[in-house]
Design an enzyme around this catalytic site. Structure first.
Site, PDB file in Angstrom:
ATOM      1  N   HIS A 215      -5.626   4.497   5.070  1.00 23.27           N
ATOM      2  CA  HIS A 215      -5.864   3.172   4.498  1.00 23.27           C
ATOM      3  C   HIS A 215      -5.422   3.104   3.042  1.00 23.27           C
ATOM      4  CE1 HIS A 215      -8.108  -0.172   2.688  1.00 23.27           C
ATOM      5  NE2 HIS A 215      -8.103  -0.725   3.887  1.00 23.27           N
ATOM      6  N   ASP A 216      -5.790   4.121   2.272  1.00 22.40           N
ATOM      7  CA  ASP A 216      -5.458   4.127   0.847  1.00 22.40           C
ATOM      8  C   ASP A 216      -4.251   5.006   0.541  1.00 22.40           C
ATOM      9  OD1 ASP A 216      -7.614   2.493   0.589  1.00 22.40           O
ATOM     10  OD2 ASP A 216      -8.895   3.937  -0.442  1.00 22.40           O
TER      11      ASP A 216
END
EC number: 3.1.3.2
Length: 417
Positions: A215-216
Protein backbone atom coordinates in the site's frame (compact mmCIF):
# COMPACT_ATOMS: atom_id res chain seq x y z
CA UNK A 1 -6.86 11.70 22.54
CA UNK A 2 -8.07 12.33 19.00
CA UNK A 3 -11.81 11.68 18.59
CA UNK A 4 -14.10 11.46 15.60
CA UNK A 5 -17.81 10.81 16.04
CA UNK A 6 -19.94 9.06 13.46
CA UNK A 7 -23.55 8.20 14.09
CA UNK A 8 -25.15 5.15 12.54
CA UNK A 9 -28.94 5.46 12.54
CA UNK A 10 -31.52 2.92 11.57
CA UNK A 11 -34.80 2.93 9.75
CA UNK A 12 -37.34 3.11 12.57
CA UNK A 13 -39.51 0.14 11.65
CA UNK A 14 -36.61 -2.16 10.85
CA UNK A 15 -34.21 -1.58 13.73
CA UNK A 16 -32.62 -4.99 13.44
CA UNK A 17 -29.20 -3.73 14.41
CA UNK A 18 -28.61 -1.51 17.38
CA UNK A 19 -27.72 2.07 16.44
CA UNK A 20 -24.74 3.49 18.25
CA UNK A 21 -22.14 6.20 18.17
CA UNK A 22 -18.64 5.05 17.38
CA UNK A 23 -15.48 6.67 18.65
CA UNK A 24 -12.18 6.59 16.84
CA UNK A 25 -9.40 6.84 19.36
CA UNK A 26 -5.71 6.49 19.89
CA UNK A 27 -4.91 5.08 23.32
CA UNK A 28 -2.05 6.82 25.08
CA UNK A 29 1.37 5.21 25.05
CA UNK A 30 0.97 4.46 28.75
CA UNK A 31 -2.32 2.66 28.07
CA UNK A 32 -0.73 0.66 25.28
CA UNK A 33 2.24 -0.33 27.43
CA UNK A 34 -0.08 -1.42 30.24
CA UNK A 35 -2.12 -3.56 27.85
CA UNK A 36 1.02 -5.09 26.36
CA UNK A 37 2.02 -6.20 29.84
CA UNK A 38 -1.33 -7.73 30.74
CA UNK A 39 -3.32 -8.81 27.67
CA UNK A 40 -2.44 -12.33 26.60
CA UNK A 41 -3.21 -13.81 23.17
CA UNK A 42 -5.76 -16.59 23.00
CA UNK A 43 -4.87 -19.45 20.65
CA UNK A 44 -7.60 -22.08 20.53
CA UNK A 45 -7.01 -25.16 18.39
CA UNK A 46 -9.40 -27.58 16.74
CA UNK A 47 -9.28 -30.52 14.38
CA UNK A 48 -12.51 -30.52 12.42
CA UNK A 49 -11.96 -32.52 9.26
CA UNK A 50 -12.94 -30.74 6.08
CA UNK A 51 -14.14 -32.09 2.78
CA UNK A 52 -10.89 -31.26 0.95
CA UNK A 53 -8.77 -29.20 3.37
CA UNK A 54 -8.34 -28.94 7.13
CA UNK A 55 -6.85 -25.46 7.38
CA UNK A 56 -7.28 -22.27 5.38
CA UNK A 57 -4.75 -19.43 5.39
CA UNK A 58 -5.69 -16.10 3.81
CA UNK A 59 -2.97 -13.53 3.04
CA UNK A 60 -3.88 -10.15 1.54
CA UNK A 61 -1.75 -7.64 -0.34
CA UNK A 62 -2.95 -4.23 -1.52
CA UNK A 63 -4.11 -2.19 -4.50
CA UNK A 64 -2.55 -3.90 -7.52
CA UNK A 65 -3.81 -4.58 -11.03
CA UNK A 66 -3.71 -8.19 -12.23
CA UNK A 67 -1.13 -7.57 -14.96
CA UNK A 68 1.19 -5.70 -12.59
CA UNK A 69 1.20 -8.57 -10.11
CA UNK A 70 1.69 -11.12 -12.89
CA UNK A 71 4.77 -9.22 -14.08
CA UNK A 72 6.64 -9.38 -10.76
CA UNK A 73 9.67 -11.58 -10.22
CA UNK A 74 8.34 -13.77 -7.42
CA UNK A 75 4.55 -14.00 -7.48
CA UNK A 76 4.28 -15.98 -10.75
CA UNK A 77 6.92 -18.40 -9.44
CA UNK A 78 4.85 -18.99 -6.33
CA UNK A 79 1.67 -19.32 -8.38
CA UNK A 80 3.23 -22.11 -10.44
CA UNK A 81 3.76 -24.08 -7.24
CA UNK A 82 -0.01 -24.11 -6.79
CA UNK A 83 -3.13 -23.02 -8.66
CA UNK A 84 -3.68 -19.61 -10.26
CA UNK A 85 -7.28 -18.39 -9.99
CA UNK A 86 -7.31 -16.48 -13.24
CA UNK A 87 -10.83 -15.04 -12.89
CA UNK A 88 -10.95 -13.97 -9.24
CA UNK A 89 -12.62 -10.61 -8.53
CA UNK A 90 -12.62 -8.10 -5.72
CA UNK A 91 -16.04 -6.61 -5.18
CA UNK A 92 -15.70 -2.84 -4.76
CA UNK A 93 -13.41 0.08 -3.88
CA UNK A 94 -11.75 1.28 -1.67
CA UNK A 95 -9.95 -1.22 0.58
CA UNK A 96 -11.99 -1.51 3.78
CA UNK A 97 -15.29 -2.69 2.26
CA UNK A 98 -13.41 -5.52 0.53
CA UNK A 99 -12.00 -6.66 3.87
CA UNK A 100 -15.45 -6.36 5.43
CA UNK A 101 -17.19 -8.14 2.58
CA UNK A 102 -14.72 -10.95 2.24
CA UNK A 103 -14.09 -12.32 5.69
CA UNK A 104 -16.64 -11.43 8.28
CA UNK A 105 -19.89 -10.37 6.71
CA UNK A 106 -20.57 -11.11 3.07
CA UNK A 107 -21.79 -7.52 2.56
CA UNK A 108 -20.64 -3.91 2.98
CA UNK A 109 -23.75 -2.06 4.18
CA UNK A 110 -22.86 0.78 1.83
CA UNK A 111 -19.28 1.24 3.07
CA UNK A 112 -17.52 3.44 0.51
CA UNK A 113 -14.66 4.57 2.73
CA UNK A 114 -11.81 3.51 5.01
CA UNK A 115 -13.37 5.05 8.13
CA UNK A 116 -13.58 3.85 11.72
CA UNK A 117 -16.60 1.53 11.94
CA UNK A 118 -18.28 -0.52 14.65
CA UNK A 119 -20.95 -2.86 13.32
CA UNK A 120 -23.65 -3.86 15.84
CA UNK A 121 -23.39 -7.15 17.69
CA UNK A 122 -26.51 -8.72 16.22
CA UNK A 123 -25.01 -8.65 12.72
CA UNK A 124 -23.65 -12.17 12.17
CA UNK A 125 -20.13 -12.86 10.90
CA UNK A 126 -18.04 -15.75 9.70
CA UNK A 127 -16.93 -16.27 13.31
CA UNK A 128 -20.51 -17.30 14.07
CA UNK A 129 -20.35 -19.83 11.24
CA UNK A 130 -17.15 -21.32 12.65
CA UNK A 131 -18.68 -21.52 16.11
CA UNK A 132 -21.40 -23.88 14.84
CA UNK A 133 -18.68 -26.55 14.45
CA UNK A 134 -16.18 -25.26 17.05
CA UNK A 135 -13.64 -24.48 14.34
CA UNK A 136 -10.77 -22.42 15.74
CA UNK A 137 -10.00 -19.17 13.94
CA UNK A 138 -7.53 -16.34 14.34
CA UNK A 139 -6.26 -13.16 12.73
CA UNK A 140 -2.59 -12.20 12.57
CA UNK A 141 -2.06 -8.48 12.05
CA UNK A 142 1.52 -7.30 11.56
CA UNK A 143 2.34 -4.39 13.88
CA UNK A 144 -0.65 -4.88 16.20
CA UNK A 145 0.66 -3.64 19.58
CA UNK A 146 -1.26 -6.21 21.64
CA UNK A 147 -4.08 -8.74 21.14
CA UNK A 148 -7.40 -7.09 20.43
CA UNK A 149 -6.09 -3.53 20.07
CA UNK A 150 -9.00 -1.40 18.82
CA UNK A 151 -7.30 1.89 17.95
CA UNK A 152 -7.46 3.30 14.44
CA UNK A 153 -3.76 2.78 13.75
CA UNK A 154 -0.44 2.09 15.45
CA UNK A 155 1.75 3.97 15.93
CA UNK A 156 -0.23 7.21 15.89
CA UNK A 157 2.33 8.96 13.70
CA UNK A 158 5.04 7.93 11.29
CA UNK A 159 4.85 5.00 8.90
CA UNK A 160 1.53 3.18 8.61
CA UNK A 161 2.43 0.00 10.43
CA UNK A 162 -0.91 -1.36 11.66
CA UNK A 163 -4.23 0.14 10.52
CA UNK A 164 -7.66 -0.87 11.78
CA UNK A 165 -9.40 -0.79 8.41
CA UNK A 166 -7.33 -3.81 7.25
CA UNK A 167 -8.46 -5.83 10.27
CA UNK A 168 -11.82 -7.40 9.30
CA UNK A 169 -13.20 -8.81 12.54
CA UNK A 170 -12.24 -5.82 14.70
CA UNK A 171 -15.06 -3.96 12.93
CA UNK A 172 -17.71 -6.08 14.66
CA UNK A 173 -19.05 -5.57 18.17
CA UNK A 174 -19.85 -9.29 18.37
CA UNK A 175 -16.09 -9.80 18.38
CA UNK A 176 -14.87 -6.81 20.38
CA UNK A 177 -17.43 -7.35 23.15
CA UNK A 178 -16.26 -10.95 23.62
CA UNK A 179 -12.97 -11.14 25.54
CA UNK A 180 -11.90 -14.49 24.07
CA UNK A 181 -12.74 -13.57 20.50
CA UNK A 182 -10.95 -10.26 20.86
CA UNK A 183 -7.75 -11.98 21.99
CA UNK A 184 -7.80 -14.16 18.87
CA UNK A 185 -6.80 -11.05 16.91
CA UNK A 186 -3.03 -11.15 17.36
CA UNK A 187 0.24 -9.97 15.86
CA UNK A 188 3.01 -11.67 13.93
CA UNK A 189 4.94 -12.56 17.09
CA UNK A 190 1.94 -14.63 18.12
CA UNK A 191 1.83 -16.19 14.65
CA UNK A 192 5.36 -17.51 14.96
CA UNK A 193 4.73 -18.63 18.55
CA UNK A 194 1.62 -20.50 17.45
CA UNK A 195 3.49 -21.99 14.51
CA UNK A 196 6.35 -23.21 16.70
CA UNK A 197 4.03 -24.63 19.34
CA UNK A 198 1.64 -26.27 16.84
CA UNK A 199 -1.38 -24.27 17.88
CA UNK A 200 -2.37 -22.54 14.66
CA UNK A 201 -6.13 -22.26 14.13
CA UNK A 202 -7.94 -23.92 11.26
CA UNK A 203 -8.80 -20.55 9.74
CA UNK A 204 -6.41 -17.63 9.77
CA UNK A 205 -6.38 -14.21 8.13
CA UNK A 206 -2.92 -12.65 7.77
CA UNK A 207 -2.44 -8.93 7.15
CA UNK A 208 1.09 -7.55 6.53
CA UNK A 209 1.82 -3.99 7.54
CA UNK A 210 1.24 -1.16 5.08
CA UNK A 211 4.82 -1.30 3.85
CA UNK A 212 4.93 -5.03 3.23
CA UNK A 213 1.47 -5.28 1.66
CA UNK A 214 2.43 -2.74 -1.02
CA UNK A 215 0.00 0.00 0.00
CA UNK A 216 2.73 2.46 0.97
CA UNK A 217 5.39 0.95 -1.33
CA UNK A 218 4.76 -0.96 -4.57
CA UNK A 219 4.11 -4.42 -5.94
CA UNK A 220 7.82 -5.16 -6.36
CA UNK A 221 8.35 -4.58 -2.65
CA UNK A 222 5.30 -6.58 -1.57
CA UNK A 223 6.16 -9.38 -3.99
CA UNK A 224 9.64 -9.63 -2.47
CA UNK A 225 8.12 -9.65 1.02
CA UNK A 226 5.69 -12.39 0.04
CA UNK A 227 8.51 -14.53 -1.32
CA UNK A 228 10.46 -14.15 1.90
CA UNK A 229 7.44 -14.78 4.10
CA UNK A 230 6.10 -17.84 2.28
CA UNK A 231 9.24 -19.62 1.11
CA UNK A 232 10.20 -20.87 4.57
CA UNK A 233 6.59 -21.60 5.56
CA UNK A 234 6.09 -23.77 2.48
CA UNK A 235 8.87 -26.02 3.79
CA UNK A 236 7.07 -26.49 7.11
CA UNK A 237 4.99 -29.68 7.05
CA UNK A 238 2.89 -28.62 10.02
CA UNK A 239 1.92 -25.42 8.23
CA UNK A 240 1.23 -26.93 4.81
CA UNK A 241 -0.26 -30.37 5.52
CA UNK A 242 -3.91 -30.47 4.43
CA UNK A 243 -3.72 -26.67 4.22
CA UNK A 244 -5.02 -24.32 1.55
CA UNK A 245 -3.09 -21.04 1.41
CA UNK A 246 -4.59 -18.15 -0.54
CA UNK A 247 -2.55 -15.14 -1.63
CA UNK A 248 -4.75 -12.38 -2.99
CA UNK A 249 -5.27 -8.61 -3.16
CA UNK A 250 -7.98 -6.42 -1.71
CA UNK A 251 -8.61 -4.59 -5.00
CA UNK A 252 -7.04 -3.39 -8.23
CA UNK A 253 -4.95 -0.26 -8.15
CA UNK A 254 -6.79 1.22 -11.14
CA UNK A 255 -10.41 1.95 -10.31
CA UNK A 256 -11.62 2.38 -13.88
CA UNK A 257 -11.00 -1.23 -14.94
CA UNK A 258 -12.64 -4.49 -13.98
CA UNK A 259 -11.73 -5.51 -10.43
CA UNK A 260 -10.03 -8.77 -11.46
CA UNK A 261 -7.19 -9.43 -9.00
CA UNK A 262 -4.19 -11.76 -9.06
CA UNK A 263 -4.92 -14.69 -6.76
CA UNK A 264 -3.39 -18.11 -6.27
CA UNK A 265 -3.63 -21.10 -3.95
CA UNK A 266 -0.76 -23.04 -2.39
CA UNK A 267 -0.34 -25.79 0.19
CA UNK A 268 -0.78 -29.50 0.62
CA UNK A 269 -4.53 -29.34 0.02
CA UNK A 270 -4.28 -28.12 -3.58
CA UNK A 271 -5.31 -31.16 -5.66
CA UNK A 272 -2.29 -32.75 -7.35
CA UNK A 273 -3.88 -32.59 -10.80
CA UNK A 274 -4.31 -28.82 -10.48
CA UNK A 275 -0.75 -27.95 -9.43
CA UNK A 276 0.91 -25.58 -11.87
CA UNK A 277 -2.34 -24.88 -13.72
CA UNK A 278 -4.86 -22.05 -14.09
CA UNK A 279 -8.51 -22.06 -13.07
CA UNK A 280 -10.75 -19.80 -15.19
CA UNK A 281 -13.84 -20.25 -12.98
CA UNK A 282 -15.45 -16.95 -11.99
CA UNK A 283 -14.79 -16.25 -8.30
CA UNK A 284 -15.22 -13.27 -5.97
CA UNK A 285 -14.12 -12.59 -2.41
CA UNK A 286 -17.49 -14.07 -1.43
CA UNK A 287 -16.48 -17.39 -2.97
CA UNK A 288 -14.09 -17.88 -0.08
CA UNK A 289 -16.86 -17.76 2.53
CA UNK A 290 -19.01 -20.06 0.39
CA UNK A 291 -16.14 -22.51 -0.11
CA UNK A 292 -15.30 -22.56 3.59
CA UNK A 293 -18.95 -23.29 4.34
CA UNK A 294 -18.94 -26.12 1.81
CA UNK A 295 -15.69 -27.58 3.10
CA UNK A 296 -16.77 -27.74 6.75
CA UNK A 297 -20.52 -28.15 6.34
CA UNK A 298 -21.35 -24.67 7.63
CA UNK A 299 -24.45 -22.57 6.94
CA UNK A 300 -24.48 -19.34 4.95
CA UNK A 301 -24.73 -15.80 6.28
CA UNK A 302 -27.54 -15.27 3.77
CA UNK A 303 -25.75 -12.43 2.03
CA UNK A 304 -23.55 -12.42 -1.07
CA UNK A 305 -21.82 -15.59 0.07
CA UNK A 306 -25.10 -17.44 -0.58
CA UNK A 307 -24.92 -17.56 -4.38
CA UNK A 308 -21.16 -17.30 -4.81
CA UNK A 309 -19.34 -19.89 -6.91
CA UNK A 310 -17.36 -22.56 -5.06
CA UNK A 311 -13.75 -23.57 -5.63
CA UNK A 312 -14.03 -25.80 -8.69
CA UNK A 313 -12.89 -29.07 -7.11
CA UNK A 314 -15.19 -28.52 -4.13
CA UNK A 315 -18.12 -27.95 -6.47
CA UNK A 316 -17.25 -31.13 -8.34
CA UNK A 317 -17.10 -33.09 -5.10
CA UNK A 318 -20.49 -31.85 -3.87
CA UNK A 319 -22.23 -31.87 -7.24
CA UNK A 320 -22.84 -28.12 -7.24
CA UNK A 321 -22.64 -26.53 -10.68
CA UNK A 322 -20.90 -23.15 -10.77
CA UNK A 323 -22.14 -20.32 -12.95
CA UNK A 324 -20.28 -18.96 -15.94
CA UNK A 325 -20.31 -15.17 -15.89
CA UNK A 326 -19.87 -12.91 -18.90
CA UNK A 327 -17.40 -10.39 -17.48
CA UNK A 328 -17.25 -8.21 -20.60
CA UNK A 329 -19.73 -5.81 -18.96
CA UNK A 330 -18.67 -6.37 -15.35
CA UNK A 331 -16.55 -3.97 -13.29
CA UNK A 332 -17.32 -4.63 -9.59
CA UNK A 333 -15.87 -1.23 -8.69
CA UNK A 334 -18.80 0.40 -6.89
CA UNK A 335 -20.57 -0.08 -3.55
CA UNK A 336 -24.30 -0.47 -3.02
CA UNK A 337 -26.24 1.88 -0.76
CA UNK A 338 -26.39 1.42 3.01
CA UNK A 339 -25.91 2.91 6.50
CA UNK A 340 -22.08 2.88 6.44
CA UNK A 341 -21.87 5.13 3.38
CA UNK A 342 -20.29 8.58 3.52
CA UNK A 343 -22.69 9.47 0.69
CA UNK A 344 -19.74 10.12 -1.60
CA UNK A 345 -19.28 7.02 -3.77
CA UNK A 346 -22.44 5.22 -2.70
CA UNK A 347 -25.81 6.33 -1.40
CA UNK A 348 -26.32 6.74 2.34
CA UNK A 349 -29.45 4.98 3.53
CA UNK A 350 -30.23 4.32 7.18
CA UNK A 351 -31.84 0.91 6.71
CA UNK A 352 -29.67 -2.17 7.07
CA UNK A 353 -30.00 -4.60 4.14
CA UNK A 354 -31.97 -7.73 4.99
CA UNK A 355 -30.33 -11.08 4.11
CA UNK A 356 -32.09 -14.01 2.53
CA UNK A 357 -33.35 -16.53 5.07
CA UNK A 358 -34.86 -19.33 2.99
CA UNK A 359 -32.27 -20.25 0.33
CA UNK A 360 -30.16 -23.42 0.30
CA UNK A 361 -27.18 -21.44 -1.11
CA UNK A 362 -24.24 -22.81 -3.08
CA UNK A 363 -22.78 -24.52 0.00
CA UNK A 364 -26.04 -26.43 0.37
CA UNK A 365 -26.38 -25.98 4.14
CA UNK A 366 -29.05 -23.31 4.39
CA UNK A 367 -28.83 -20.12 6.44
CA UNK A 368 -27.33 -19.59 9.91
CA UNK A 369 -30.10 -20.08 12.48
CA UNK A 370 -29.49 -16.75 14.22
CA UNK A 371 -29.81 -14.94 10.89
CA UNK A 372 -33.10 -16.71 10.20
CA UNK A 373 -34.40 -15.79 13.64
CA UNK A 374 -33.29 -12.15 13.44
CA UNK A 375 -34.82 -11.49 10.02
CA UNK A 376 -37.77 -13.87 10.14
CA UNK A 377 -40.62 -12.81 7.87
CA UNK A 378 -38.66 -10.08 6.06
CA UNK A 379 -37.88 -9.96 2.36
CA UNK A 380 -34.24 -9.96 1.29
CA UNK A 381 -33.03 -6.55 0.13
CA UNK A 382 -30.92 -7.89 -2.75
CA UNK A 383 -30.92 -11.02 -4.88
CA UNK A 384 -28.28 -12.76 -2.79
CA UNK A 385 -28.53 -16.01 -4.78
CA UNK A 386 -26.61 -14.71 -7.83
CA UNK A 387 -22.89 -15.45 -8.33
CA UNK A 388 -21.92 -11.76 -8.10
CA UNK A 389 -23.37 -8.72 -6.30
CA UNK A 390 -25.54 -6.27 -8.18
CA UNK A 391 -28.06 -3.58 -7.32
CA UNK A 392 -30.86 -2.37 -9.56
CA UNK A 393 -31.43 0.77 -7.51
CA UNK A 394 -27.91 2.14 -7.98
CA UNK A 395 -27.25 0.44 -11.30
CA UNK A 396 -24.18 -1.38 -9.99
CA UNK A 397 -23.15 -4.44 -12.02
CA UNK A 398 -26.42 -4.58 -13.98
CA UNK A 399 -26.74 -6.00 -17.49
CA UNK A 400 -24.34 -8.87 -16.75
CA UNK A 401 -25.25 -12.32 -18.08
CA UNK A 402 -24.67 -15.55 -16.19
CA UNK A 403 -25.61 -19.16 -16.88
CA UNK A 404 -24.93 -22.79 -16.06
CA UNK A 405 -25.85 -26.19 -17.44
CA UNK A 406 -27.00 -28.64 -14.79
CA UNK A 407 -26.10 -32.31 -14.90
CA UNK A 408 -29.56 -33.17 -16.27
CA UNK A 409 -28.95 -30.85 -19.22
CA UNK A 410 -31.20 -28.06 -17.99
CA UNK A 411 -29.80 -24.59 -18.65
CA UNK A 412 -30.26 -21.91 -16.01
CA UNK A 413 -29.45 -18.36 -17.05
CA UNK A 414 -30.13 -14.80 -16.11
CA UNK A 415 -29.14 -11.17 -16.51
CA UNK A 416 -28.63 -8.85 -13.57
CA UNK A 417 -31.16 -6.04 -13.86
Amino acid sequence: MFTKQSLVTLLGGLSLAVAQTTTEGYPSLAEIRAAQATVQPYSPVSNVKGLTFNRFVNIWLENTDFDAAAATEHLPVLAKKGLLLNNFWAVTHPSEPNYCRHLPLGDTFGMDNDDFHQIPSNVSTIADLFDTKNIAWGEYQEGLPYPGYQGYRYPESGANDYVRNRNPLILFDSVTEDALRLRQIKNFSSFYDDLENHRLPQYMFITPNMTNDGHDTNITFSGDWTWGFLSELLENDYFTKDTLIMLTFDETGTYEIGNNIYTFLLGGAVPDDLLGTKDDTFYTHYSVIASLSTNWGLPSLGRWDCGANLFSWLAKKTGYVNYEVDTSNLYMNETHWGPLSDDDYSEYYAGWPVPTTDASCSAGNGILSTVKKTYEGLTATFNYTTPFPYDSRSGNNVGVKYSRTLKNGKVESGTSE
